[in-house]
Structure formats: structure tokens, C-alpha cells
Design an enzyme around this catalytic site. Structure first.
Site, PDB file in Angstrom:
ATOM      1  CD1 TRP A 326      -2.947   1.496   0.801  1.00  0.00           C
ATOM      2  CD2 TRP A 326      -1.413   2.410   2.147  1.00  0.00           C
ATOM      3  NE1 TRP A 326      -3.383   2.743   1.157  1.00  0.00           N
ATOM      4  CE2 TRP A 326      -2.459   3.327   1.976  1.00  0.00           C
ATOM      5  CE3 TRP A 326      -0.330   2.756   2.955  1.00  0.00           C
ATOM      6  CZ2 TRP A 326      -2.463   4.570   2.597  1.00  0.00           C
ATOM      7  CZ3 TRP A 326      -0.332   3.995   3.559  1.00  0.00           C
ATOM      8  CH2 TRP A 326      -1.398   4.884   3.384  1.00  0.00           C
ATOM      9  CG  HIS A 327       3.435   2.277   3.222  1.00  0.00           C
ATOM     10  ND1 HIS A 327       2.838   1.250   3.907  1.00  0.00           N
ATOM     11  CD2 HIS A 327       3.389   3.364   4.031  1.00  0.00           C
ATOM     12  CE1 HIS A 327       2.460   1.702   5.091  1.00  0.00           C
ATOM     13  NE2 HIS A 327       2.767   2.974   5.198  1.00  0.00           N
ATOM     14  N   GLY A 328       3.777   1.605  -1.379  1.00  0.00           N
ATOM     15  CA  GLY A 328       4.451   1.864  -2.658  1.00  0.00           C
ATOM     16  C   GLY A 328       4.636   0.592  -3.445  1.00  0.00           C
TER      17      GLY A 328
END
Lengths: 520, 365
Positions: A326-328
Site C-alpha cells: 500500500w505504501h508503494g
């Protein structure tokens, strides 16, 4: 537009605040909400107006699907509508955030040569997509009410939390928009909001940006292949540990403070995470609204802890890896998520074995230290641009590239008849690649001070304990500070203190820098 | 404890912040350590700087200056302004500060019979622009050649903050070079925000509380052995630099400790920035339009640095050197030297440290 910019602080915020309350004071609540939605869209479009269309389509679509899902809870005939809505949201996220990553990996694995034009990631897409997925799921569960469309728009776009959270829940936000009290300008809200905003701004522009000058060169050098020795690698990793915390918690404080000026309370996102004595506790203190989302909409639907230990551990690992993604879109984020999944499994296993044992003070200290070191290690892949860069720093932290000591120590070792010529020790200065800007001693003191600040001082929620500035997910875990003088009150002393904080922050604004969490 | 009303609390903050900001802005404006607002500064004795340059250029062996008594960039600016005929101006970092036309081992002999050495510590692209602006404003005494000492970090902006000493000259030149649609920000806006800049305020306080006014003493020196130096550093009549004897002695001892992992400003971020290269290109083109010959000078790094091929610093130097050569080729200008000490023919003991070549080495350029 950045919270830490002159244009936001001196122009956008005062104008929007004044406009909202002036309109609200006349009793035109719908117009006031529309004003706030308009301002939020302007705030969002400031970076790139082209993104606005995507966001508006997403809002219309999800509101429509939400209405269609309303009514009795969990109606089987409406489940396909829910699945359709979630797939469209995830599809949008997958296309904008993960398509390039997927194609690159496919090309590497299958030897294909698919060329995909570089897709520009719309700002905040991860945040507003998650908020709206939660809304759809709750609509299907029958947990939503018939919400006003304008209120729904504000729930998604409300500018204090739009770009980097906290990830808000419709149950927390929408009822607040319906309250008359919100539309009245109250000096109490303004005073509390201004104080929290000032603390957040200071955390960002003075503390986090102050750390960035130490963290960035080390991570850049690691990517370029510079062989980092022990102290440099640890210095860079620790600097980033504090940079990220003060940057993101500063942003969250600013968001909470701004929202409070509008009479809105946002959920708490940080509760001194580096004070945690276990990884489980860390995740109850770090990015609380994301952990809450992952728990409620991923971990529990996967079965949570209800289907036996092996399944529970597998669920934990899946949740954390997806949380990492989700962060990257990158393997470094997958590695970070997997590391935390692994830590959590170990932590749960440990608790199961040593259940009921009380921690001694020394035990608590060691628990804190192990937890903190584990967190710092995990931040390395999170920050590194490639696995290779992360490996380089981690190898340095493990002492595999040698431990470089101050030059002056060499003669002292020789005086005692100690020769370290065949060991991992070299005498070439603690930071022998010259990666720390300015005076190394100053950098060490600075890092140490931030360690003390993040582990010993009360956090913003504790500082404002009696005023409950934010909505708390784990209220019982916010411990009141021992010394009453450390709690904020609207006194001349705190007025002066906050004025100094604001002045220093304004003086530090000249080099505006973006918030780290904008990229996620 | 006195409890305010919330209104009074907000008003207190408002009034205090306004008061502090005005106080700080006034302090910065009046003390003005970078001399960007006022013609005369509390910080520096302007007349003394002018006097110093006069004394320097007329001296036979140069001037000895006690440490931290002069603002290095202001002196070099004064030297650039000083009305005297000369062949070459050399602009760059400490790497070129030894380049001289008055020493036994003089450099660039074919090009320059006389020189103004405008090299400054931590010199960067911004210094190129600022000092070139001063040179070009001195219209009656333009040099035939300007030599830019290009370091591995020179094709990037914001690598050092010291150039802000002559911010005004930098912005003047930048605005002249950039086309109107490329102009990044207005100079006036920068100056206004600089009034409430923390770094600038710290410098103002430094001046205010130490009472230090630059522009102190300088002593005429008699003939001395350049390779041994004197107690204080010496500036030779052409502006070139001779290190203090203690520095030279320590450098001799520390040369064996060069690890090869030297990284001063090199691998931080990208090897070069296209917009910085573009700006540099425009600067050179402008000088060519004024019929000033431009030469790019690459000074070598120590063999111990160069020998460790696995270190990315070598890759950076090779990449930047290639870029400099292709830039020179496209603009039809000369490149002298190399970062590679073997190419230049320098010997290992012809260096002070990892990146500062002695005049013996520089004379081979």
C-alpha cells in the site's frame, strides 16, 4: 499546496477558515460545506488540476454504489454490487499505482518487452480509495445512514486529511458535519487547533527536515554503491527513523489542528510509537488509522485469529505484506511489510509462550531496545530505493563493511599495545565517507536528542490531555502525564511558548519540503 | 496559574509572533551579514576590503592573513572588481586556489601571463555566476580568458550555501542568462523571505554577539618558501593561496591515511543536473559572445582515490569528466587537465590530501 508553506499558512488557511465561519454564521450550512468542498478541491488541484477529474469520478461512483448498497444489512442480492464497487476501486489503484511495477516484473521474469508509458500516480489515491472502500463495505453491512451528498464529498475531500491522512471513517466524520456547533467560530477550537498545528509544524520543519540532511546523503550514497561503515550506516538509519516519525506525526498533528479550527475532530494517528516495548504495541501506536483499516477490512475478513494459529500467522503476514505494498509499488516495501509480518509472528508466538509473566523494569528496557532496533532495521528497506541499496546499509549496520573509529584513537590503542590491523576496525574517522553534513558531533547529539524527545516527552495528545483534541481509537492507552505543568492550558506561559514555536517554524519555512507520506 | 480566556490566548500568540517576526526581520535587515539589503554592512569593513586588495595587488610576495579575519568571498569579489589589466581570471573551488602565475611552479603558462585567482572554498556553480557577473561589470578591465575549475560537483546547484554571500550578483547573472519564461523566482521575493530566514538570522546573531567585524589585519610578507608556508595562510599578489605551515605539515602526515573512500560533495544525489548544465552552458555562451575565451580546468584527485575502481566516486568522476568534455566539444572550448592523476602526470606526493593538488602537480596542467 503544502501545510508548511507561506501561501498555505498566511493565505489559504485564514481565507478558508474565515469564509467557512462567516457563511456558517449566517445559517447557510450547505453553502458553508460547499465552500469547504470547493476549497479542498482547490487545495488538491494546486499540484495538478488534471487529478481533480479522477477524484470527482471516484466520489460520484462510490456515493452511487453506497446508495445502491444501503438498506437492510448484508443483502445477498447486493453482494455483487459491493464486489463490483471494490473491484473498480482496487482496479483504479492497481492501474495508477501498480501497473508499471507489474509490467517491469513481468518483463524481468518472463523476458518479455512490454512497454508501458510511465503512469503518474495521482496524489493521495491510496488514502481516498481506502476510505471509500471502507464506506462501501460498511454500506453493505448496513452500518451507514442516508448521507447527504455534499457531506459525503467533504468526507472524502476534507483538505486537512486528504493528502496523507489520518484515514478517516465515515462514522467518525459524517455525523460531525451535521452538528450545528461546527459552523460557529469558537475561540476554544481555534486556540486548541492553533496550538496543535504549531507543534506539528515545528516537528516537520525543524525536527524532521533537520534530520533529512543526515539521512538523505547516506541513502543516496548506498544506492550509488558507496561502501558504508558501521557508524555511517547506523547514523543514516537512525536519522531516517526520526525524520519519518517527526515528518509524519507532524503532518498528522497539523491535520488534527487545522480540522479542529473548523470544529472537526480527526482520529489520532500517532501515540509515541517509539515508546513501544513490542511490535504489537508499535502497531497500536504508529499510523493508527491505517492499522485500524488493515485490521478491520483485511485481517479480520481473512479470518483473523479465529481459524487456528498457522492461519493466524499467515493472515498476519498477508496483511503486513499488503500493508507494505500500500505504501508503494516496490520490492523494498514488500520486504518492509514482510519484516513486520515476521516480527509480529515472533511477538505473538512469544506472548503465547510467556503468557501472564510480568515485565520487570530491566525486562521492559530490553523489550523496548529490541523493538526499537527491529523498527530501525525495517525502516532501511522502507527508505531505500532498491533492495541493493538496502542491503548495502544493512551490511554496514551489521559491521560487514568494517567499523571506522576516530583517527585519534589509533595512537591510544597502540599506547596500550593493542593492534587492530587485522580486525574489522579501521581508524579513519567515524564517518569516513564524509556523508554527514557539517560537524559529526553535532549530528550525533541531534540524533540522540530526538531519541530522547520521542521516547521520554509526552506526545501532543498527552500535552493536550484535558481537551481531547483527536478521536482516539485506543483511549485507554493515552496516559496522562505525571507532571501537571506539562499539560497545556490557555495560560500566558503557553501563549509565549507556542509563539516561540511558531516563530522558529516560520523562520525555518524558507526551504519548503514535501511530506514523506505524500508519495504513498 | 493565570488562566486566560481563549481569545486572550490567541491574541497573545498573534502579538508575540508579529513582534518576534518584525524584530528578526529588522535584525536581519540592519545587520545584513550577507550584504544583500544595505550597501554598507555592520559585518564588514568595506573600505578595508578595498584597501586590502589594493595592498595585495601591489605587494611583491603577498599578504599573510590571520584565520577568520576576512570574508573570503568578499575579498575575491573585490579582487574581481579591482581595476587592473590581467589576462586570465580563474574561478572555482579550493582545488584551483593554488593555481598561480607568480609561483615557481606556475600553471597555465601558455594562456596566462597574469591572473586573478578567484577560487573560493566550496566554490560551486553559483560562484561561477556571481563572480562572472562582477567581472563583466568591470567593463574596462575584462580578461582575455576565464578559466572555470570544474569539480565533480560543479554541474549541480545547491551543493553549498556559502555562495549566498554574494547572492545579489548570482541572481543578477542568473536573470540575465535565463530567458524570461525560464526565470524561476523573483529576486525581490527571495530577498523578502530572506528577512525571516533562520540561517540568516543565526548569522546576524553571530555578528551581533561576537561583535566580530570582518576586515581585520593583513601583513606584508617577505620572500618565503611556498612549499613550507608561513604561520598564517598567505594570499599571493594574483589572489592564489598558500596554506599555513601547520596545515602543510599535517597534510604530509595524513597523506598515507587516504582511504580512497573520499566523497566530498560527490555522490550526494545525481552526478549532474541537466538544468545546471544548461545554466553553465548559457554562461559560457554569454562569455563567448563578449569574445572572452573560456577554458575548463579539471584538477586531479590523489592516486589512492583513483586506484579504487570499485568505489563509485571514480565512476562519478569519469561520468562528470565525460560530460564536461562533451560540453566543451559542443561549445568549441578547451579542456585542460583531468580528474585522473595518471593522465595529468602528477606524482603521489604532489598532493596535500585526497583532492588538493600541490602547485607542482598543478603546473603540469
Amino acid at each position: 499546496m503544502l501545510f508548511n508553506s507561506y501561501s498555505f499558512i498566511f493565505l489559504f488557511l485564514p481565507v478558508v477558515l474565515l469564509g467557512f465561519h462567516l457563511i456558517g454564521k449566517q445559517g447557510h450550512h450547505r453553502v458553508a460545506i460547499a465552500w469547504l468542498v470547493g476549497a479542498s478541491l482547490f487545495f488538491y488541484g494546486w499540484w495538478n488540476p488534471a487529478y481533480l477529474g479522477l477524484m470527482l469520478v471516484s466520489i460520484f461512483f462510490n456515493y452511487g454504489v453506497g446508495v445502491a448498497l444501503g438498506g437492510a444489512p448484508k443483502q445477498p442480492n447486493k453482494k455483487p454490487v459491493l464486489i463490483f464497487g471494490v473491484i473498480i476501486n482496487l482496479g483504479l489503484l492497481a492501474y495508477f499505482k501498480y501497473a508499471n511495477f507489474f509490467v517491469d516484473n513481468l518483463n524481468n521474469v518472463a523476458g518479455t518487452n512490454i512497454v508501458l508509458e510511465q503512469i503518474i500516480l495521482p496524489l493521495a489515491i491510496s488514502f481516498f480509495t481506502f476510505q471509500q472502500i471502507a464506506y462501501l463495505v460498511d454500506a453493505w453491512r448496513g452500518e451507514t445512514r442516508e448521507y447527504n451528498f455534499l457531506h459525503y464529498c467533504l468526507f472524502v475531500t476534507f483538505f486537512p486529511q486528504l493528502i496523507a491522512g489520518p484515514i478517516v471513517h465515515h462514522k467518525e466524520m459524517l455525523p460531525q458535519f451535521a452538528k450545528d456547533l461546527v459552523y460557529k467560530l469558537r475561540s476554544k477550537n481555534l486556540a486548541i487547533g492553533l496550538t496543535i498545528f504549531a507543534i506539528g509544524l515545528f516537528k516537520k520543519v525543524v525536527l524532521a527536515d533537520g534530520m533529512a540532511v543526515y539521512a538523505t546523503p547516506v541513502f543516496d550514497a548506498a544506492e550509488a554503491g558507496v561502501v558504508l561503515t558501521f557508524f555511517e550506516a547506523w547514523g543514516g538509519a537512525l536519522a531516517y527513523t526520526f525524520q519519518l516519525y517527526f515528518d509524519f506525526s507532524g503532518y498528522s498533528d497539523m491535520a488534527i489542528g487545522i480540522a479542529r479550527m473548523f470544529g472537526i475532530r480527526l482520529p489520532l494517528n500517532f501515540n509515541s510509537p517509539y515508546k513501544a516495548t513490542s511490535i504489537i504495541e508499535f502497531w497500536r501506536r504508529w499510523h493508527i488509522t491505517l492499522s485500524r483499516f488493515l485490521k478491520d477490512y483485511l485481517y479480520i475478513p481473512l479470518g483473523g485469529s479465529r481459524k487456528g494459529k498457522p492461519r493466524r500467522y499467515a493472515n498476519l503476514m498477508i496483511t503486513m505484506i499488503l500493508g507494505g505494498l500500500w505504501h508503494g509499488a516496490g520490492w523494498t516495501f514488500v520486504l518492509w511489510g514482510a519484516l513486520h509480518g515476521f516480527y509480529l509472528i515472533i511477538n505473538h508466538g512469544w506472548r503465547a509462550i510467556f503468557k501472564g509473566r510480568n515485565k520487570t523494569k530491566i525486562g521492559s528496557f530490553f523489550a523496548w531496545m529490541i523493538t526499537f532496533i527491529a523498527i530501525v532495521i525495517a525502516w532501511v528497506p522502507f527508505r531505500a530505493e532498491s533492495i541493493k541499496g538496502a542491503e548495502n546499509i544493512l551490511a554496514g549496520m551489521a559491521g560487514l563493511h568494517g567499523v571506522s573509529l576516530p583517527i585519534s584513537l589509533e595512537s591510544k590503542f597502540l599506547d596500550y599495545g593493542l593492534s587492530l590491523s587485522e580486525s574489522i576496525f579501521i581508524f579513519n574517522g567515524m564517518f569516513n565517507n564524509g556523508l554527514f553534513v557539517g560537524d559529526n558531533i553535532f549530528a550525533i547529539i541531534w540524533i540522540f536528542l530526538l531519541l530522547l524527545m520521542s521516547t521520554l516527552l509526552p506526545n501532543t495528545q498527552q500535552f493536550m490531555f484535558n481537551f481531547k483534541p483527536a478521536l482516539e481509537t485506543y483511549r485507554d492507552e493515552i496516559i496522562q502525564v505525571r507532571y501537571k505543568w506539562m499539560e497545556w492550558k490557555e495560560t500566558p506561559f503557553f501563549g509565549l511558548f507556542i509563539s516561540i514555536v511558531i516563530t522558529i517554524s516560520i523562520l525555518s519555512l524558507s526551504g519548503e519540503s514535501e511530506f514523506l507520506y505524500f508519495q504513498f | 496559574m493565570t488562566i486566560y480566556s481563549y481569545n486572550s490566548y490567541i491574541k497573545t500568540i498573534f502579538y508575540y509572533v508579529i513582534f518576534f517576526i518584525i524584530l528578526i526581520a529588522l535584525t536581519n535587515f540592519i545587520i545584513d551579514p550577507g550584504k544583500v539589503y544595505l550597501k554598507y554592512s555592520f559585518y564588514e569593513n568595506e573600505d578595508a576590503a578595498e584597501e586590502y586588495v589594493k595592498k595585495l595587488t601591489s605587494s611583491k610576495y603577498g599578504l599573510s592573513i590571520p584565520k577568520n579575519t576576512w570574508n573570503e568571498r568578499n575579498l575575491k569579489k573585490m579582487l574581481a572588481k579591482y581595476p587592473i589589466d590581467y589576462d586570465c581570471a580563474i574561478i572555482g573551488s579550493s582545488h584551483v586556489m593554488q593555481v598561480s602565475t607568480v609561483r615557481k611552479y606556475n600553471s597555465l603558462q601558455d594562456l596566462c601571463s597574469s591572473m586573478k585567482n578567484l577560487g573560493v572554498s566550496g566554490g560551486s556553480l553559483e560562484d561561477y555566476l556571481a563572480l562572472t557577473n562582477v567581472i563583466l561589470n568591470n567593463k574596462k578591465h575584462l580578461p582575455k580568458t576565464i578559466v572555470f575549475g570544474v569539480d565533480p560537483w560543479s554541474l549541480k546547484l545547491n551543493q553549498d550555501a556559502r555562495w549566498s554571500e554574494y547572492k545579489q550578483d548570482y541572481f543578477d547573472m542568473r536573470n540575465k542568462l535565463l530567458l524570461p519564461n525560464e526565470s524561476t523566482s523573483s529576486n525581490d521575493k527571495d530577498l523578502i523571505f530572506n528577512l525571516i530566514n533562520l540561517q540568516y538570522f543565526k548569522r546576524s546573531l553571530g555578528v551581533l554577539f561576537t561583535g566580530e567585524i570582518l576586515g581585520g589585519s593583513s601583513i606584508q610578507v617577505s620572500e618565503f618558501i611556498y612549499s613550507n608556508g608561513l604561520t598564517n595562510p598567505v594570499t599571493l599578489p594574483d589572489g592564489s593561496h598558500v596554506y599555513a605551515s601547520e596545515y602543510i605539515k599535517n597534510a604530509r602526515q595524513s597523506i598515507n591515511k587516504i582511504s580512497g573512500r573520499h566523497n566530498y560533495k560527490i555522490v550526494q544525489g545525481k552526478f549532474y543536473q541537466p538544468h545546471a548544465v544548461n545554466l553553465f552552458k548559457k554562461l559560457i555562451t554569454r562569455l563567448q559572445e563578449k569574445e572572452i575565451n573560456v577554458v575548463l580546468l579539471l584538477t586531479p584527485y590523489h592516486h589512492k582515490v583513483w586506484n579504487i575502481e570499485s568505489q563509485p566516486i571514480v565512476e562519478v568522476m569519469k561520468t562528470v569528466e565525460n560530460k564536461v568534455r562533451s560540453l566543451a566539444e559542443s561549445l568549441e572550448i578547451q579542456v585542460i587537465g583531468s580528474y585522473n592523476p595518471y593522465t595529468v602526470g602528477c606524482l603521489p606526493d604532489e598532493f596535500y590530501d585526497a583532492m588538493h593538488a600541490k602547485s607542482e602537480c598543478l603546473s603540469k596542467l
